[in-house]
Design a protein around this motif. Structure first.
Motif, PDB file in Angstrom:
ATOM      1  N   GLY A 133     -38.641  78.393  95.400  1.00 31.79           N
ATOM      2  CA  GLY A 133     -38.099  79.631  95.955  1.00 31.79           C
ATOM      3  C   GLY A 133     -36.909  79.222  96.803  1.00 31.79           C
ATOM      4  N   ALA A 134     -35.718  79.184  96.197  1.00 28.24           N
ATOM      5  CA  ALA A 134     -34.551  78.574  96.844  1.00 28.24           C
ATOM      6  C   ALA A 134     -33.710  79.582  97.618  1.00 28.24           C
ATOM      7  CB  ALA A 134     -33.687  77.879  95.792  1.00 28.24           C
ATOM      8  N   HIS A 135     -33.181  79.120  98.713  1.00 21.79           N
ATOM      9  CA  HIS A 135     -32.248  79.872  99.564  1.00 21.79           C
ATOM     10  C   HIS A 135     -31.171  80.514  98.684  1.00 21.79           C
ATOM     11  CE1 HIS A 135     -29.217  80.439 102.736  1.00 21.79           C
ATOM     12  NE2 HIS A 135     -30.216  80.310 103.600  1.00 21.79           N
ATOM     13  N   PRO A 136     -30.773  81.752  98.967  1.00 16.72           N
ATOM     14  CA  PRO A 136     -29.822  82.438  98.097  1.00 16.72           C
ATOM     15  C   PRO A 136     -28.353  82.048  98.283  1.00 16.72           C
ATOM     16  CG  PRO A 136     -30.418  83.868  99.917  1.00 16.72           C
ATOM     17  CD  PRO A 136     -31.270  82.623 100.041  1.00 16.72           C
ATOM     18  N   ASN A 142     -25.919  76.509  93.683  1.00 15.37           N
ATOM     19  CA  ASN A 142     -25.117  75.568  92.884  1.00 15.37           C
ATOM     20  C   ASN A 142     -25.779  74.193  92.827  1.00 15.37           C
ATOM     21  OD1 ASN A 142     -23.191  77.478  92.243  1.00 15.37           O
ATOM     22  ND2 ASN A 142     -21.786  76.852  93.870  1.00 15.37           N
ATOM     23  N   PHE A 143     -26.369  73.757  93.939  1.00 19.66           N
ATOM     24  CA  PHE A 143     -27.073  72.474  93.964  1.00 19.66           C
ATOM     25  C   PHE A 143     -28.201  72.470  92.932  1.00 19.66           C
ATOM     26  CE2 PHE A 143     -30.894  70.209  95.367  1.00 19.66           C
ATOM     27  CZ  PHE A 143     -30.426  68.904  95.361  1.00 19.66           C
ATOM     28  N   TYR A 144     -29.037  73.497  92.957  1.00 20.15           N
ATOM     29  CA  TYR A 144     -30.178  73.515  92.036  1.00 20.15           C
ATOM     30  C   TYR A 144     -29.739  73.642  90.578  1.00 20.15           C
ATOM     31  CZ  TYR A 144     -33.552  73.385  95.791  1.00 20.15           C
ATOM     32  OH  TYR A 144     -34.312  72.980  96.858  1.00 20.15           O
ATOM     33  N   ARG A 145     -28.697  74.391  90.326  1.00 20.41           N
ATOM     34  CA  ARG A 145     -28.172  74.460  88.948  1.00 20.41           C
ATOM     35  C   ARG A 145     -27.680  73.084  88.504  1.00 20.41           C
ATOM     36  NH1 ARG A 145     -25.102  79.583  90.047  1.00 20.41           N
ATOM     37  NH2 ARG A 145     -26.662  81.185  89.718  1.00 20.41           N
TER      38      ARG A 145
END
Length: 167
Positions: A133-136, A142-145
């Motif tokens: 559940g990542a910060h919006p 962009n980091f998670y992508r």
């Protein structure tokens, strides 16, 4: 990178950790369409919040999860928490509940290394997928992508309701 052991946990271990972020743009999903918009807010953990997270480290380790830490010398500069309980219709997910790098070392690949180590540990714990559940914020998304993350097929309602702005 190392896996935190119970004997290495101490109450003040995050006291100097700087979880500070100013967000100016966020990404959200509106009926299947990803939208980037301006939004301004600040995240800055209090000492009490840091101490609560240390307690969470203890609980996670006790129940079979894992905490991965990154250090610079003797200072903890990053951490990732893989929760103990698998979930999903086929129990293939483990939650990556925290992945944070202290402000002074961001942009130096510590987050990438923590993420890769967390993936490795999650697999050893029996997970096929990490659920985040990542910060919006645009930067976080962009980091998670970049790390290869995609939207989860199964939504965990408990995690979603904990912070409905997260993706």
């Amino acid at each position: 990178m190392e896996i935190l052991q119970m004997e290495d946990v101490f109450t003040e271990m995050l006291d100097s950790f700087e979880r500070f972020q100013i967000t100016t743009k966020v990404i959200f999903n509106d009926r299947g369409t990803w939208i980037e918009t301006e939004d301004s807010f600040e995240d800055n953990w209090t000492l009490q919040k840091k101490r609560q997270i240390v307690e969470h480290f203890i609980d996670t380790i006790k129940h079979g999860g894992a905490v991965v830490i990154a250090k610079q010398g003797a200072h903890l500069v990053g951490f990732a928490v893989i929760e103990a309980v698998p979930f999903g219709s086929e129990s293939i997910y483990r939650e990556l509940s925290f992945l944070h790098v202290t402000r002074s070392v961001r942009g130096r690949k510590a987050g990438e290394y923590l993420f890769l180590k967390a993936k490795e540990i999650a697999k050893l714990l029996g997970a096929e997928k990490l659920y985040i559940g990542a910060h919006p914020s645009v930067e976080t998304q962009n980091f998670y992508r970049k790390m290869g993350c995609v939207q989860a097929i199964e939504i965990n309602e408990f995690i979603y309701k904990r912070e409905i702005r997260d993706i």
